[in-house]
Motif scaffolding. Structure first.
Motif, PDB file in Angstrom:
ATOM      1  N   THR A   1     -38.255   6.308  52.545  1.00 55.99           N
ATOM      2  CA  THR A   1     -39.152   7.365  52.090  1.00 55.99           C
ATOM      3  C   THR A   1     -39.981   7.881  53.260  1.00 55.99           C
ATOM      4  OG1 THR A   1     -40.764   7.927  50.369  1.00 55.99           O
ATOM      5  CG2 THR A   1     -40.943   5.718  51.357  1.00 55.99           C
ATOM      6  N   TRP A   2     -41.096   8.525  52.945  1.00 53.41           N
ATOM      7  CA  TRP A   2     -41.901   9.202  53.957  1.00 53.41           C
ATOM      8  C   TRP A   2     -43.229   8.482  54.178  1.00 53.41           C
ATOM      9  CZ3 TRP A   2     -39.193  12.776  56.441  1.00 53.41           C
ATOM     10  CH2 TRP A   2     -38.082  13.299  55.791  1.00 53.41           C
ATOM     11  N   GLU A   3     -43.738   8.624  55.370  1.00 51.43           N
ATOM     12  CA  GLU A   3     -45.034   8.043  55.695  1.00 51.43           C
ATOM     13  C   GLU A   3     -46.090   8.571  54.720  1.00 51.43           C
ATOM     14  OE1 GLU A   3     -45.784   9.091  59.726  1.00 51.43           O
ATOM     15  OE2 GLU A   3     -44.254   7.746  60.542  1.00 51.43           O
ATOM     16  N   GLY A   4     -46.941   7.659  54.257  1.00 48.62           N
ATOM     17  CA  GLY A   4     -47.996   8.048  53.336  1.00 48.62           C
ATOM     18  C   GLY A   4     -47.636   7.882  51.875  1.00 48.62           C
ATOM     19  N   GLN A   5     -46.354   7.587  51.574  1.00 47.67           N
ATOM     20  CA  GLN A   5     -45.936   7.388  50.195  1.00 47.67           C
ATOM     21  C   GLN A   5     -46.357   5.992  49.725  1.00 47.67           C
ATOM     22  OE1 GLN A   5     -43.475   9.791  48.215  1.00 47.67           O
ATOM     23  NE2 GLN A   5     -44.989  10.875  49.437  1.00 47.67           N
ATOM     24  N   ASP A   6     -46.799   5.898  48.472  1.00 47.84           N
ATOM     25  CA  ASP A   6     -47.258   4.634  47.891  1.00 47.84           C
ATOM     26  C   ASP A   6     -46.063   3.877  47.304  1.00 47.84           C
ATOM     27  OD1 ASP A   6     -48.532   2.546  46.686  1.00 47.84           O
ATOM     28  OD2 ASP A   6     -49.671   3.772  45.250  1.00 47.84           O
TER      29      ASP A   6
ATOM     30  N   VAL B   1     -37.813  -1.580  53.644  1.00 47.97           N
ATOM     31  CA  VAL B   1     -38.359  -0.237  53.512  1.00 47.97           C
ATOM     32  C   VAL B   1     -38.410   0.414  54.885  1.00 47.97           C
ATOM     33  CG1 VAL B   1     -40.755  -1.007  53.739  1.00 47.97           C
ATOM     34  CG2 VAL B   1     -40.249   1.160  52.592  1.00 47.97           C
ATOM     35  N   CYS B   2     -38.148   1.703  54.924  1.00 45.18           N
ATOM     36  CA  CYS B   2     -38.304   2.446  56.175  1.00 45.18           C
ATOM     37  C   CYS B   2     -39.015   3.756  55.862  1.00 45.18           C
ATOM     38  CB  CYS B   2     -36.967   2.687  56.874  1.00 45.18           C
ATOM     39  SG  CYS B   2     -35.707   3.493  55.886  1.00 45.18           S
ATOM     40  N   PHE B   3     -39.922   4.125  56.751  1.00 41.10           N
ATOM     41  CA  PHE B   3     -40.695   5.350  56.587  1.00 41.10           C
ATOM     42  C   PHE B   3     -40.311   6.344  57.675  1.00 41.10           C
ATOM     43  CE2 PHE B   3     -43.409   2.010  54.781  1.00 41.10           C
ATOM     44  CZ  PHE B   3     -43.706   2.568  53.540  1.00 41.10           C
ATOM     45  N   SER B   4     -40.216   7.594  57.284  1.00 40.45           N
ATOM     46  CA  SER B   4     -39.924   8.668  58.234  1.00 40.45           C
ATOM     47  C   SER B   4     -41.138   9.584  58.337  1.00 40.45           C
ATOM     48  CB  SER B   4     -38.704   9.483  57.777  1.00 40.45           C
ATOM     49  OG  SER B   4     -37.554   8.679  57.721  1.00 40.45           O
ATOM     50  N   SER B   5     -41.305  10.174  59.498  1.00 39.64           N
ATOM     51  CA  SER B   5     -42.413  11.115  59.693  1.00 39.64           C
ATOM     52  C   SER B   5     -42.129  12.408  58.948  1.00 39.64           C
ATOM     53  CB  SER B   5     -42.602  11.406  61.185  1.00 39.64           C
ATOM     54  OG  SER B   5     -42.889  10.217  61.892  1.00 39.64           O
ATOM     55  N   PRO B   6     -43.130  12.960  58.270  1.00 39.91           N
ATOM     56  CA  PRO B   6     -42.921  14.206  57.515  1.00 39.91           C
ATOM     57  C   PRO B   6     -42.434  15.343  58.403  1.00 39.91           C
ATOM     58  CG  PRO B   6     -45.006  13.183  56.913  1.00 39.91           C
ATOM     59  CD  PRO B   6     -44.493  12.436  58.116  1.00 39.91           C
ATOM     60  N   ILE B   7     -41.591  16.194  57.836  1.00 38.58           N
ATOM     61  CA  ILE B   7     -41.098  17.365  58.548  1.00 38.58           C
ATOM     62  C   ILE B   7     -41.443  18.616  57.742  1.00 38.58           C
ATOM     63  CG2 ILE B   7     -39.206  16.094  59.634  1.00 38.58           C
ATOM     64  CD1 ILE B   7     -37.323  17.382  57.592  1.00 38.58           C
TER      65      ILE B   7
ATOM     66  N   ILE C   1     -31.018  14.275  54.792  1.00 35.61           N
ATOM     67  CA  ILE C   1     -30.238  13.730  55.907  1.00 35.61           C
ATOM     68  C   ILE C   1     -31.039  12.645  56.628  1.00 35.61           C
ATOM     69  CG2 ILE C   1     -29.233  14.254  58.165  1.00 35.61           C
ATOM     70  CD1 ILE C   1     -28.576  17.061  57.043  1.00 35.61           C
ATOM     71  N   ILE C   2     -32.298  12.913  56.894  1.00 35.06           N
ATOM     72  CA  ILE C   2     -33.128  11.969  57.646  1.00 35.06           C
ATOM     73  C   ILE C   2     -33.312  10.653  56.886  1.00 35.06           C
ATOM     74  CG2 ILE C   2     -35.480  11.541  58.468  1.00 35.06           C
ATOM     75  CD1 ILE C   2     -35.583  14.544  59.227  1.00 35.06           C
ATOM     76  N   THR C   3     -33.721  10.732  55.617  1.00 38.00           N
ATOM     77  CA  THR C   3     -33.993   9.503  54.869  1.00 38.00           C
ATOM     78  C   THR C   3     -32.705   8.744  54.545  1.00 38.00           C
ATOM     79  OG1 THR C   3     -34.071  10.788  52.815  1.00 38.00           O
ATOM     80  CG2 THR C   3     -36.170  10.290  53.891  1.00 38.00           C
ATOM     81  N   SER C   4     -31.634   9.465  54.280  1.00 40.06           N
ATOM     82  CA  SER C   4     -30.358   8.799  53.984  1.00 40.06           C
ATOM     83  C   SER C   4     -29.823   8.082  55.211  1.00 40.06           C
ATOM     84  CB  SER C   4     -29.330   9.814  53.486  1.00 40.06           C
ATOM     85  OG  SER C   4     -29.744  10.421  52.290  1.00 40.06           O
TER      86      SER C   4
ATOM     87  N   LYS D   1     -31.416   7.075  57.894  1.00 41.62           N
ATOM     88  CA  LYS D   1     -32.277   5.969  58.314  1.00 41.62           C
ATOM     89  C   LYS D   1     -32.091   4.754  57.407  1.00 41.62           C
ATOM     90  CE  LYS D   1     -36.873   5.427  60.287  1.00 41.62           C
ATOM     91  NZ  LYS D   1     -38.149   6.139  60.594  1.00 41.62           N
ATOM     92  N   GLY D   2     -31.969   5.010  56.100  1.00 41.97           N
ATOM     93  CA  GLY D   2     -31.766   3.907  55.173  1.00 41.97           C
ATOM     94  C   GLY D   2     -30.400   3.271  55.324  1.00 41.97           C
ATOM     95  N   LEU D   3     -29.366   4.078  55.471  1.00 41.52           N
ATOM     96  CA  LEU D   3     -28.005   3.557  55.604  1.00 41.52           C
ATOM     97  C   LEU D   3     -27.838   2.736  56.876  1.00 41.52           C
ATOM     98  CD1 LEU D   3     -26.103   6.730  54.373  1.00 41.52           C
ATOM     99  CD2 LEU D   3     -25.985   4.469  53.298  1.00 41.52           C
ATOM    100  N   ALA D   4     -28.575   3.089  57.921  1.00 36.87           N
ATOM    101  CA  ALA D   4     -28.478   2.340  59.180  1.00 36.87           C
ATOM    102  C   ALA D   4     -29.004   0.919  59.035  1.00 36.87           C
ATOM    103  CB  ALA D   4     -29.245   3.073  60.279  1.00 36.87           C
ATOM    104  N   LEU D   5     -29.832   0.677  58.010  1.00 31.59           N
ATOM    105  CA  LEU D   5     -30.400  -0.660  57.803  1.00 31.59           C
ATOM    106  C   LEU D   5     -29.534  -1.547  56.905  1.00 31.59           C
ATOM    107  CD1 LEU D   5     -34.196   0.156  57.235  1.00 31.59           C
ATOM    108  CD2 LEU D   5     -33.102  -0.726  59.314  1.00 31.59           C
ATOM    109  N   CYS D   6     -28.538  -0.972  56.268  1.00 32.63           N
ATOM    110  CA  CYS D   6     -27.723  -1.734  55.315  1.00 32.63           C
ATOM    111  C   CYS D   6     -27.028  -2.914  55.980  1.00 32.63           C
ATOM    112  CB  CYS D   6     -26.670  -0.823  54.687  1.00 32.63           C
ATOM    113  SG  CYS D   6     -27.335   0.464  53.630  1.00 32.63           S
ATOM    114  N   GLN D   7     -27.052  -4.040  55.279  1.00 31.27           N
ATOM    115  CA  GLN D   7     -26.420  -5.249  55.805  1.00 31.27           C
ATOM    116  C   GLN D   7     -25.212  -5.684  54.967  1.00 31.27           C
ATOM    117  OE1 GLN D   7     -29.358  -8.318  57.000  1.00 31.27           O
ATOM    118  NE2 GLN D   7     -30.940  -6.807  56.495  1.00 31.27           N
TER     119      GLN D   7
END
Length: 335
Positions: free
Chosen positions: A49-54, A63-69, A90-93, A95-101
């Protein structure tokens, strides 16, 4: 081939804003992750998700946070302007997929829920291929059906539903390892300030077109109001070789924002989605499939009746159409 995929082989990437219902305040993203925990207890959940999200009280493993665009708008076929969030996806997908184990991954919107585990049955189920020229994934990716141009004017070639993708983690990461869309290159009509989808590409189209271009397959396609039969044939060949179309009922998924609507509706009650039977015909014709298909005329009859009844009511009896639509939505929410 016996299916050997279990939830231990899966990583779920729940991507996007933390989705909150505006009316009830219900946290859709929490319900999405809770549904994954319920039906796939041994799977990995990655919240992207994005920085600042609860994210408090939302089940997840990573969890991974992306900077808002910056966010832009685009006019869709209904004439209304909507946020054009393809770069956000594209950004959130990615970033998340790169963490998959895990070996397999499921990328889904943050407001989608599962109500069963039947999706496990369809991984690696259709392995035949007709030609390497159209095979861009190692294994076919499971998606919801998109719109069939033979049934509706809403259809655009190379438009693959982007609500959920399920397949090899390496394939999905490759799919989202594409350039971000350059908003400055979007075409805007004279006298207007916002670009139109029909002059450019929507999010679903952009993702698949950009990926095909990366693979050297589609260099000269650009969106327009009319498309050639050759483009539709090429698109359907990419469908047959790279995807499996499964209805939301078959996948056992639903979208909380608008229950059982749009891509999540039943194909025969939709505005023109491919049915699984139609995908199987494409698989046999262009994907090397050898599935025995028993023609069901009732499917085509019901599809035709509901589609034309819906559009007839919309144009001739808008009040009745609104009442029927409202009733269907209430029924969908009760499911």
């Amino acid at each position: 081939m016996e299916n050997k995929i279990s939830d231990r082989d899966l990583s779920f990437v729940v991507q996007g804003n933390i989705a909150i219902d505006k009316d009830s305040g219900e946290n859709f993203t929490r319900k999405a992750c809770e549904s994954i925990r319920r039906y796939f207890p041994h799977a990995e959940i990655i919240l992207s998700t994005w920085e600042g999200q609860d994210i408090q009280d939302i089940p997840h493993d990573l969890v991974c946070f992306s900077s808002p665009i910056e966010t832009y708008s685009i006019i869709r076929p209904d004439g209304k302007s909507y946020f054009h969030t393809v770069n956000h996806e594209i950004i959130t997908s990615r970033k998340g997929l790169a963490l998959c184990q895990r070996k397999y991954a499921v990328k889904l919107r943050s407001d989608m829920v599962f109500y069963g585990e039947d999706i496990l049955k369809y991984f690696n189920r259709y392995e035949d291929h007709a030609t390497e020229n159209y095979c861009f994934f190692q294994e076919r990716v499971l998606v919801l059906p998109c719109y069939n141009y033979r049934r509706t004017k809403l259809a655009y070639p190379y438009n693959i539903c982007d609500w959920i993708y399920a397949g090899l983690q390496t394939d999905l990461l490759d799919l989202f390892s594409i350039p971000l869309e350059d908003y400055s290159s979007l075409r805007i009509r004279d006298g207007e300030k916002i670009p139109r989808v029909e002059d450019n590409m929507g999010a679903e189209q952009y993702i698949w077109v950009a990926y095909l271009r990366k693979k050297g397959h589609l260099q000269h396609f650009y969106n327009r109001e009319r498309f050639s039969s050759e483009e539709w044939l090429d698109f359907e060949k990419t469908i047959a070789e790279n995807f499996v179309f499964l209805s939301a009922d078959t996948m056992q998924v639903n979208i909380l924002k608008s229950p059982f609507a749009s891509y999540a509706s039943r194909p025969i009650l939709s505005q023109g989605l491919y049915t699984n039977m139609e995908w199987k015909r494409l698989y046999n014709s262009y994907g090397g499939g050898r599935i025995k298909i028993v023609y069901n005329p009732l499917e085509d009859v019901l599809y035709w009746v509901f589609y034309h009844l819906r559009h007839s009511l919309s144009s001739r009896c808008p009040k009745i159409h609104r009442l029927c639509t409202s009733a269907f939505r209430k029924l969908r929410k009760r499911r």
